[in-house]
Write a protein that holds these residues in place. Sequence first.
Motif, PDB file in Angstrom:
ATOM      1  N   GLN A 120       0.849  -1.182   0.000  1.00 30.07           N
ATOM      2  CA  GLN A 120       0.000   0.000   0.000  1.00 30.07           C
ATOM      3  C   GLN A 120       0.892   1.243   0.000  1.00 30.07           C
ATOM      4  OE1 GLN A 120      -3.422  -0.097  -0.114  1.00 30.07           O
ATOM      5  NE2 GLN A 120      -3.265  -2.336  -0.234  1.00 30.07           N
ATOM      6  N   GLN A 121       0.361   2.330  -0.515  1.00 30.92           N
ATOM      7  CA  GLN A 121       1.108   3.580  -0.512  1.00 30.92           C
ATOM      8  C   GLN A 121       0.637   4.473   0.627  1.00 30.92           C
ATOM      9  OE1 GLN A 121       1.038   5.566  -4.330  1.00 30.92           O
ATOM     10  NE2 GLN A 121       3.009   4.661  -4.866  1.00 30.92           N
ATOM     11  N   LEU A 122       1.600   4.910   1.425  1.00 35.33           N
ATOM     12  CA  LEU A 122       1.311   5.824   2.523  1.00 35.33           C
ATOM     13  C   LEU A 122       1.865   7.194   2.163  1.00 35.33           C
ATOM     14  CD1 LEU A 122       0.367   6.400   5.457  1.00 35.33           C
ATOM     15  CD2 LEU A 122       2.670   5.735   6.199  1.00 35.33           C
ATOM     16  N   CYS A 123       1.007   8.196   2.199  1.00 30.25           N
ATOM     17  CA  CYS A 123       1.417   9.558   1.861  1.00 30.25           C
ATOM     18  C   CYS A 123       1.383  10.422   3.122  1.00 30.25           C
ATOM     19  CB  CYS A 123       0.493  10.147   0.795  1.00 30.25           C
ATOM     20  SG  CYS A 123       0.911  11.849   0.339  1.00 30.25           S
ATOM     21  N   THR A 124       2.514  11.035   3.434  1.00 24.49           N
ATOM     22  CA  THR A 124       2.605  11.961   4.564  1.00 24.49           C
ATOM     23  C   THR A 124       2.747  13.369   4.011  1.00 24.49           C
ATOM     24  OG1 THR A 124       3.751  10.255   5.849  1.00 24.49           O
ATOM     25  CG2 THR A 124       3.834  12.502   6.694  1.00 24.49           C
ATOM     26  N   TYR A 125       1.944  14.280   4.523  1.00 24.81           N
ATOM     27  CA  TYR A 125       1.855  15.627   3.946  1.00 24.81           C
ATOM     28  C   TYR A 125       1.967  16.666   5.058  1.00 24.81           C
ATOM     29  CZ  TYR A 125      -0.232  19.638   1.492  1.00 24.81           C
ATOM     30  OH  TYR A 125      -0.473  20.870   0.944  1.00 24.81           O
ATOM     31  N   ALA A 126       2.634  17.758   4.763  1.00 24.86           N
ATOM     32  CA  ALA A 126       2.722  18.868   5.718  1.00 24.86           C
ATOM     33  C   ALA A 126       2.793  20.171   4.939  1.00 24.86           C
ATOM     34  CB  ALA A 126       3.954  18.717   6.610  1.00 24.86           C
ATOM     35  N   ARG A 127       2.409  21.248   5.590  1.00 26.63           N
ATOM     36  CA  ARG A 127       2.533  22.560   4.959  1.00 26.63           C
ATOM     37  C   ARG A 127       2.947  23.584   6.005  1.00 26.63           C
ATOM     38  NH1 ARG A 127      -1.980  25.962   5.530  1.00 26.63           N
ATOM     39  NH2 ARG A 127      -3.765  25.011   6.568  1.00 26.63           N
ATOM     40  N   ILE A 128       3.699  24.588   5.564  1.00 31.05           N
ATOM     41  CA  ILE A 128       4.162  25.662   6.440  1.00 31.05           C
ATOM     42  C   ILE A 128       3.670  26.984   5.866  1.00 31.05           C
ATOM     43  CG2 ILE A 128       6.163  26.864   7.391  1.00 31.05           C
ATOM     44  CD1 ILE A 128       7.755  24.332   7.138  1.00 31.05           C
ATOM     45  N   ASN A 129       3.004  27.755   6.683  1.00 31.18           N
ATOM     46  CA  ASN A 129       2.574  29.077   6.242  1.00 31.18           C
ATOM     47  C   ASN A 129       3.786  29.987   6.077  1.00 31.18           C
ATOM     48  OD1 ASN A 129      -0.156  28.380   6.296  1.00 31.18           O
ATOM     49  ND2 ASN A 129      -0.376  28.960   8.449  1.00 31.18           N
ATOM     50  N   THR A 130       3.800  30.761   5.020  1.00 26.66           N
ATOM     51  CA  THR A 130       4.899  31.691   4.783  1.00 26.66           C
ATOM     52  C   THR A 130       4.548  33.074   5.326  1.00 26.66           C
ATOM     53  OG1 THR A 130       4.045  32.154   2.566  1.00 26.66           O
ATOM     54  CG2 THR A 130       5.710  30.424   2.772  1.00 26.66           C
ATOM     55  N   LEU A 131       5.543  33.951   5.371  1.00 29.17           N
ATOM     56  CA  LEU A 131       5.393  35.260   5.995  1.00 29.17           C
ATOM     57  C   LEU A 131       5.852  36.356   5.046  1.00 29.17           C
ATOM     58  CD1 LEU A 131       7.308  34.329   9.285  1.00 29.17           C
ATOM     59  CD2 LEU A 131       4.823  34.231   8.997  1.00 29.17           C
ATOM     60  N   ASP A 132       5.341  37.550   5.271  1.00 27.44           N
ATOM     61  CA  ASP A 132       5.918  38.744   4.655  1.00 27.44           C
ATOM     62  C   ASP A 132       7.029  39.218   5.582  1.00 27.44           C
ATOM     63  OD1 ASP A 132       4.176  38.791   2.468  1.00 27.44           O
ATOM     64  OD2 ASP A 132       2.646  39.859   3.618  1.00 27.44           O
ATOM     65  N   LEU A 133       8.223  39.342   5.064  1.00 27.14           N
ATOM     66  CA  LEU A 133       9.375  39.595   5.931  1.00 27.14           C
ATOM     67  C   LEU A 133      10.328  40.580   5.285  1.00 27.14           C
ATOM     68  CD1 LEU A 133      10.920  38.696   8.523  1.00 27.14           C
ATOM     69  CD2 LEU A 133      12.033  36.957   7.108  1.00 27.14           C
ATOM     70  N   ASP A 134      10.792  41.530   6.081  1.00 29.90           N
ATOM     71  CA  ASP A 134      11.825  42.468   5.652  1.00 29.90           C
ATOM     72  C   ASP A 134      13.016  42.330   6.587  1.00 29.90           C
ATOM     73  OD1 ASP A 134      10.444  43.677   3.499  1.00 29.90           O
ATOM     74  OD2 ASP A 134       9.290  44.892   4.914  1.00 29.90           O
ATOM     75  N   LEU A 135      14.172  42.006   6.031  1.00 31.33           N
ATOM     76  CA  LEU A 135      15.394  41.933   6.820  1.00 31.33           C
ATOM     77  C   LEU A 135      16.244  43.174   6.568  1.00 31.33           C
ATOM     78  CD1 LEU A 135      16.488  38.197   6.362  1.00 31.33           C
ATOM     79  CD2 LEU A 135      15.220  39.212   8.258  1.00 31.33           C
ATOM     80  N   SER A 136      17.196  43.398   7.452  1.00 30.88           N
ATOM     81  CA  SER A 136      18.123  44.514   7.282  1.00 30.88           C
ATOM     82  C   SER A 136      18.988  44.279   6.046  1.00 30.88           C
ATOM     83  CB  SER A 136      19.020  44.639   8.515  1.00 30.88           C
ATOM     84  OG  SER A 136      18.257  44.784   9.690  1.00 30.88           O
ATOM     85  N   PRO A 137      19.579  45.340   5.502  1.00 32.18           N
ATOM     86  CA  PRO A 137      20.533  45.140   4.401  1.00 32.18           C
ATOM     87  C   PRO A 137      21.640  44.183   4.826  1.00 32.18           C
ATOM     88  CG  PRO A 137      20.009  47.463   4.644  1.00 32.18           C
ATOM     89  CD  PRO A 137      19.397  46.765   5.826  1.00 32.18           C
ATOM     90  N   GLU A 138      22.232  43.519   3.869  1.00 31.66           N
ATOM     91  CA  GLU A 138      23.260  42.541   4.183  1.00 31.66           C
ATOM     92  C   GLU A 138      24.533  43.228   4.674  1.00 31.66           C
ATOM     93  OE1 GLU A 138      23.924  39.632   1.186  1.00 31.66           O
ATOM     94  OE2 GLU A 138      21.796  39.434   0.704  1.00 31.66           O
ATOM     95  N   ILE A 139      25.128  42.651   5.718  1.00 32.30           N
ATOM     96  CA  ILE A 139      26.381  43.184   6.254  1.00 32.30           C
ATOM     97  C   ILE A 139      27.456  43.194   5.175  1.00 32.30           C
ATOM     98  CG2 ILE A 139      28.239  42.744   7.922  1.00 32.30           C
ATOM     99  CD1 ILE A 139      26.165  41.715   9.875  1.00 32.30           C
ATOM    100  N   SER A 140      27.382  42.251   4.247  1.00 32.82           N
ATOM    101  CA  SER A 140      28.393  42.168   3.185  1.00 32.82           C
ATOM    102  C   SER A 140      28.454  43.440   2.345  1.00 32.82           C
ATOM    103  CB  SER A 140      28.111  40.967   2.282  1.00 32.82           C
ATOM    104  OG  SER A 140      26.828  41.072   1.678  1.00 32.82           O
ATOM    105  N   GLU A 141      27.375  44.231   2.342  1.00 26.78           N
ATOM    106  CA  GLU A 141      27.384  45.478   1.584  1.00 26.78           C
ATOM    107  C   GLU A 141      28.360  46.495   2.174  1.00 26.78           C
ATOM    108  OE1 GLU A 141      23.424  46.977   1.248  1.00 26.78           O
ATOM    109  OE2 GLU A 141      22.624  45.128   0.358  1.00 26.78           O
ATOM    110  N   TYR A 142      28.779  46.282   3.423  1.00 29.34           N
ATOM    111  CA  TYR A 142      29.701  47.200   4.093  1.00 29.34           C
ATOM    112  C   TYR A 142      31.135  46.671   4.084  1.00 29.34           C
ATOM    113  CZ  TYR A 142      25.345  49.265   5.702  1.00 29.34           C
ATOM    114  OH  TYR A 142      24.104  49.849   5.741  1.00 29.34           O
ATOM    115  N   TRP A 143      31.373  45.622   3.324  1.00 26.99           N
ATOM    116  CA  TRP A 143      32.693  44.986   3.257  1.00 26.99           C
ATOM    117  C   TRP A 143      33.722  45.943   2.668  1.00 26.99           C
ATOM    118  CZ3 TRP A 143      34.027  40.376   5.295  1.00 26.99           C
ATOM    119  CH2 TRP A 143      35.252  39.816   4.912  1.00 26.99           C
TER     120      TRP A 143
END
Length: 311
Positions: A120-143
């Motif tokens: 028999q085939q057993l199917c396991t399923y999951a889902r994750i809600n996504t978010l609207d997200l704003d992060l700071s500029p990357e530190i690498s930009e100040y390299w």
Amino acid sequence: MEEAEQALIRVIGSKGLLAVLQAVKPASNKQASMVTITKDGMNIRWEDESKSLQSSIFLNSEVFAEFQVPWVRKTFGLHFHTFTDTLTVFASTSTSDLTIRYPGPNEELTFELVEAISEQQLCTYARINTLDLDLSPEISEYWQEPSSYFLAPGAMLREAIEDLEWAACSGAQTQGSVTVHLKRSPPSITLSASDAAELSIKLPVGDLAGFMCTEAEVYHKYKYKLMRAAFSNLPSAKEAATQMSTKVTVDSSGIMKVMHMVPLFGGGASQGNPLGPSGPNLSQGFSRRGSVHFFLLPQDVVIEYDGEDDV
């Protein structure tokens, strides 16, 4: 939603993928991360609440058994711990291929695992809600160049940082610091802490795969808790530890970039050191490794992301 509009990612041996993701351990279970999916692969970016530490994980499309992306680029946020906890459930219950799709009908990230049990085939399923997200500029930009670097086995650096804990911290406090001291002639690298006690660790230069110091001496301090986050969550399995390479680069202002190349065992990881003196060598198995990056600010340095900075 048309299936053609979805990205389809099939993972063989999700334990290897999970080991790479666990190199990043946010302090808070509610810490969010930003995921970017392009035709080249998947990038997961996270920043510490102090904004003095940022990390990213890049998984090349060739890491996966199947990687179909019908668009140029999509970015979304999700809770990092929810993502790794979901993968942990699938990795602990089955070795079958795991299929990840995005976006679902409600912009969610979905997981599906199909396995045969008693014809028999057993199917396991999951889902994750996504978010609207704003992060700071990357530190690498100040390299700022010029920069100095060294390449070492990841396990060696993890052990050194862990050994410094008792000298850098008092009891449960993690507010101490680690000094990184590079010397050009004779070549030497010393990690030291002197908050709760005094301890210096000189790395064996003969065991390094590369070293360059652009000044006579390079000397900077970093918060211990950030150094621990960048070095101490690497896979500890013997096979992974012996093939894990780390490149540490320090720019002229003291910003530290740490790059770990972590093999994804179970997914066809190749042998050999993928890091040469100038960085990753694609011919030596980079596509079968996860690339984990950390950017750390020196102690007492704060970037003002509105355009003014102290770096």
